[in-house]
Scaffold this motif. Structure first.
Motif: not given
Length: 110
Positions: A59-62, A66-67, A80-81, A105-110
């Motif tokens: 997946a990508s942030p796009a 929601a999270s 994502l990572t 994971s925590i920190g994987s989203l901007p």
């Protein structure tokens, strides 16, 4: 889900698998123009990558709508990572534009 180009079909081995008729029809419906055999190969490759540790992010942030915060109940990998999320760790669950819930994971989203 993206079709992974691994090899031409002429270089693949024929494998017989028995599927319930209903399952096969549902896979055909979900596969769209991709074809259900290619969809099954993608599903199997994703499973192998996740279980072997040779994980490719799916997946990508796009892709996210929601999270929300969660706690991992078992080891998993960030969609994502590819980062390992250990059982008991704080994590996020992402709700995607196609209606899936994926581990983040925590920190994987901007």
């Amino acid at each position: 889900m993206q079709t992974l180009t691994r090899t031409t079909t002429t270089d693949m081995e024929v494998t017989s698998i028995r599927l319930e008729r209903e399952l096969k029809e549902k896979l055909k419906g979900l596969s769209g123009n991709q074809g259900y055999q290619a969809l099954i190969r993608d599903i199997l490759w994703n499973y192998v990558q996740q279980k072997s540790g040779d994980y490719t992010p799916i997946a990508s942030p796009a892709d996210l709508r929601a999270s929300f915060p969660a706690t991992a109940q078992q080891d998993d990998r960030c969609a994502l990572t590819g980062k390992l999320i250990r059982s008991g760790d704080e994590m996020l669950l992402g709700y995607t534009t196609d209606g899936n819930i994926i581990p983040l994971s925590i920190g994987s989203l901007p």
